[in-house]
Design a protein around this motif. Structure first.
Motif, mmCIF file in Angstrom:
data_model
loop_
_atom_site.group_PDB
_atom_site.id
_atom_site.type_symbol
_atom_site.label_atom_id
_atom_site.label_comp_id
_atom_site.label_asym_id
_atom_site.label_seq_id
_atom_site.Cartn_x
_atom_site.Cartn_y
_atom_site.Cartn_z
ATOM 1 N N THR A 45 33.109 -31.686 11.592
ATOM 2 C CA THR A 45 33.956 -32.995 11.899
ATOM 3 C C THR A 45 33.391 -34.237 11.125
ATOM 4 O O THR A 45 34.072 -34.716 10.721
ATOM 5 N N LEU A 46 31.928 -34.383 11.014
ATOM 6 C CA LEU A 46 31.440 -35.234 9.871
ATOM 7 C C LEU A 46 32.123 -35.264 8.728
ATOM 8 O O LEU A 46 32.278 -36.236 7.917
ATOM 9 N N LYS A 47 32.114 -33.844 8.096
ATOM 10 C CA LYS A 47 32.639 -33.770 6.815
ATOM 11 C C LYS A 47 34.097 -34.309 6.800
ATOM 12 O O LYS A 47 34.552 -35.148 5.863
ATOM 13 N N LYS A 48 34.829 -33.675 7.746
ATOM 14 C CA LYS A 48 36.428 -34.204 7.773
ATOM 15 C C LYS A 48 36.733 -35.516 8.089
ATOM 16 O O LYS A 48 37.376 -36.265 7.376
ATOM 17 N N LYS A 49 35.966 -36.140 8.818
ATOM 18 C CA LYS A 49 36.144 -37.699 9.401
ATOM 19 C C LYS A 49 35.427 -38.835 8.576
ATOM 20 O O LYS A 49 35.957 -39.830 8.242
ATOM 21 N N LEU A 50 34.132 -38.326 8.016
ATOM 22 C CA LEU A 50 33.339 -39.277 6.996
ATOM 23 C C LEU A 50 33.173 -38.864 5.795
ATOM 24 O O LEU A 50 32.490 -39.653 4.850
ATOM 25 N N ASP A 51 33.449 -37.586 5.483
ATOM 26 C CA ASP A 51 33.099 -36.990 4.206
ATOM 27 C C ASP A 51 31.623 -36.992 3.798
ATOM 28 O O ASP A 51 31.228 -37.472 2.757
ATOM 29 N N VAL A 52 30.856 -36.714 4.981
ATOM 30 C CA VAL A 52 29.451 -36.530 4.858
ATOM 31 C C VAL A 52 29.009 -35.113 5.073
ATOM 32 O O VAL A 52 29.534 -34.643 5.988
ATOM 33 N N ASP A 53 27.943 -34.705 4.235
ATOM 34 C CA ASP A 53 27.338 -33.506 4.476
ATOM 35 C C ASP A 53 26.262 -33.627 5.664
ATOM 36 O O ASP A 53 25.451 -34.715 5.639
ATOM 37 N N PHE A 54 26.332 -32.711 6.568
ATOM 38 C CA PHE A 54 25.228 -32.683 7.521
ATOM 39 C C PHE A 54 24.881 -31.374 7.768
ATOM 40 O O PHE A 54 25.599 -30.322 7.657
ATOM 41 N N ARG A 55 23.593 -30.878 8.249
ATOM 42 C CA ARG A 55 23.212 -29.721 8.624
ATOM 43 C C ARG A 55 24.055 -28.832 9.483
ATOM 44 O O ARG A 55 24.633 -29.382 10.183
ATOM 45 N N PRO A 56 24.094 -27.630 9.397
ATOM 46 C CA PRO A 56 24.984 -27.006 10.633
ATOM 47 C C PRO A 56 24.574 -27.242 11.992
ATOM 48 O O PRO A 56 23.347 -27.442 12.207
ATOM 49 N N TYR A 57 25.473 -27.702 12.674
ATOM 50 C CA TYR A 57 25.008 -28.104 13.999
ATOM 51 C C TYR A 57 25.963 -28.082 15.053
ATOM 52 O O TYR A 57 27.450 -28.396 14.485
ATOM 53 N N VAL A 58 26.208 -27.408 16.179
ATOM 54 C CA VAL A 58 27.187 -27.208 17.028
ATOM 55 C C VAL A 58 26.654 -27.635 18.248
ATOM 56 O O VAL A 58 25.598 -27.584 18.759
ATOM 57 N N ILE A 59 27.581 -28.096 19.181
ATOM 58 C CA ILE A 59 27.277 -28.635 20.536
ATOM 59 C C ILE A 59 28.220 -27.494 21.489
ATOM 60 O O ILE A 59 29.603 -27.514 21.388
ATOM 61 N N LEU A 60 27.551 -26.748 22.358
ATOM 62 C CA LEU A 60 28.184 -25.868 23.225
ATOM 63 C C LEU A 60 28.151 -26.385 24.552
ATOM 64 O O LEU A 60 27.235 -26.904 24.947
ATOM 65 N N GLY A 61 29.522 -26.816 25.129
ATOM 66 C CA GLY A 61 29.425 -27.310 26.522
ATOM 67 C C GLY A 61 29.708 -26.167 27.302
ATOM 68 O O GLY A 61 30.717 -25.568 27.606
ATOM 69 N N ALA A 62 28.483 -25.931 28.181
ATOM 70 C CA ALA A 62 28.284 -24.664 28.903
ATOM 71 C C ALA A 62 28.484 -24.966 30.390
ATOM 72 O O ALA A 62 27.878 -26.064 30.741
ATOM 73 N N CYS A 63 29.046 -24.128 31.099
ATOM 74 C CA CYS A 63 29.307 -24.265 32.474
ATOM 75 C C CYS A 63 28.862 -22.967 33.282
ATOM 76 O O CYS A 63 29.412 -21.964 32.965
ATOM 77 N N ASN A 64 28.401 -23.162 34.500
ATOM 78 C CA ASN A 64 28.087 -22.080 35.264
ATOM 79 C C ASN A 64 28.839 -22.473 36.582
ATOM 80 O O ASN A 64 28.564 -23.079 37.265
ATOM 81 N N PRO A 65 29.961 -21.728 36.646
ATOM 82 C CA PRO A 65 31.050 -22.214 37.720
ATOM 83 C C PRO A 65 30.335 -22.159 39.058
ATOM 84 O O PRO A 65 30.851 -23.363 40.027
ATOM 85 N N VAL A 87 22.624 -27.527 22.201
ATOM 86 C CA VAL A 87 22.902 -27.604 20.835
ATOM 87 C C VAL A 87 22.293 -26.627 19.991
ATOM 88 O O VAL A 87 20.979 -26.150 20.295
ATOM 89 N N VAL A 88 22.688 -26.034 19.027
ATOM 90 C CA VAL A 88 22.196 -24.972 18.092
ATOM 91 C C VAL A 88 22.376 -25.811 16.881
ATOM 92 O O VAL A 88 23.234 -26.212 16.300
ATOM 93 N N ARG A 89 21.192 -25.910 16.047
ATOM 94 C CA ARG A 89 21.432 -26.542 14.619
ATOM 95 C C ARG A 89 20.297 -25.911 13.583
ATOM 96 O O ARG A 89 19.300 -25.188 14.399
#
Length: 140
Positions: A45-65, A87-89
Motif C-alpha cells: 500500500t505504501l509503495k503504491k500510494k506513496l512510492d516508498v519502500d517499507f519492510r514487509p508488514y501485514v495487518i490481519l483483522g482477526a475475529c473469533n465469532p 501484525v506480522v512484520r
C-alpha cells in the motif's frame, strides 16, 4: 515468548522468515477459532500510494465469532473496536519476524462495561497463545 512491548501490544520476535511467520500466524489464529476477515499489506500500500519502500508488514483483522457475539451482545457499540488486529512484520535481523497482537483488555476497556471485561480477558489469553505458539514454532 510473548511480551507486552507497549500498553496495547502483545508481541514476540520469532526465528522465521516473514512469509513463514505470516503462514504460522494464520494457522495459530485458526487453531484458536479466529478467522481473518481483512488483510492489509502495508508495504504494498505504501509503495503504491506513496512510492516508498517499507519492510514487509501485514495487518490481519482477526475475529473469533463466538467471542465477538458475546462482546456485541453486552455492548452493541463494541463493533467499533473489532476485529482484533494482528501484525506480522519482517524483523530487524534477517530470518526473523515480529508477531504482534492488540491487547483486547486495553482496547475493550474503553467500553467501561463489566460484561465486556471477561470476554476481553479470554480473547487476550487466546491471542497470547497464538503469539507464544508462533514464537515456539521454529527451531532454536
Amino acid at each position: 515468548m510473548a511480551t507486552q512491548t507497549s500498553r496495547y501490544a502483545i508481541s514476540a520476535t520469532v526465528r522465521l522468515p516473514y512469509p513463514e511467520a505470516v503462514e504460522r500466524t494464520r494457522e495459530e489464529l485458526a487453531r484458536e477459532g479466529f478467522g481473518v476477515l481483512t488483510e492489509i499489506d502495508v508495504a504494498a500500500t505504501l509503495k503504491k500510494k506513496l512510492d516508498v519502500d517499507f519492510r514487509p508488514y501485514v495487518i490481519l483483522g482477526a475475529c473469533n465469532p463466538g467471542m465477538a457475539h458475546r462482546a456485541l451482545s453486552a455492548e452493541p457499540d463494541i463493533g467499533l473496536l473489532l476485529p482484533c488486529n494482528v501484525v506480522v512484520r519482517a524483523g530487524e535481523r534477517e530470518g526473523t519476524s515480529e508477531v504482534l497482537a492488540m491487547d483486547p483488555e486495553v482496547a475493550l476497556s474503553l467500553a467501561d462495561n463489566p460484561e465486556v471485561a471477561p470476554v476481553a480477558k479470554a480473547v487476550g489469553e487466546q491471542l497470547r497463545r497464538v503469539v507464544d505458539r508462533v514464537a515456539g514454532s521454529a527451531p532454536a
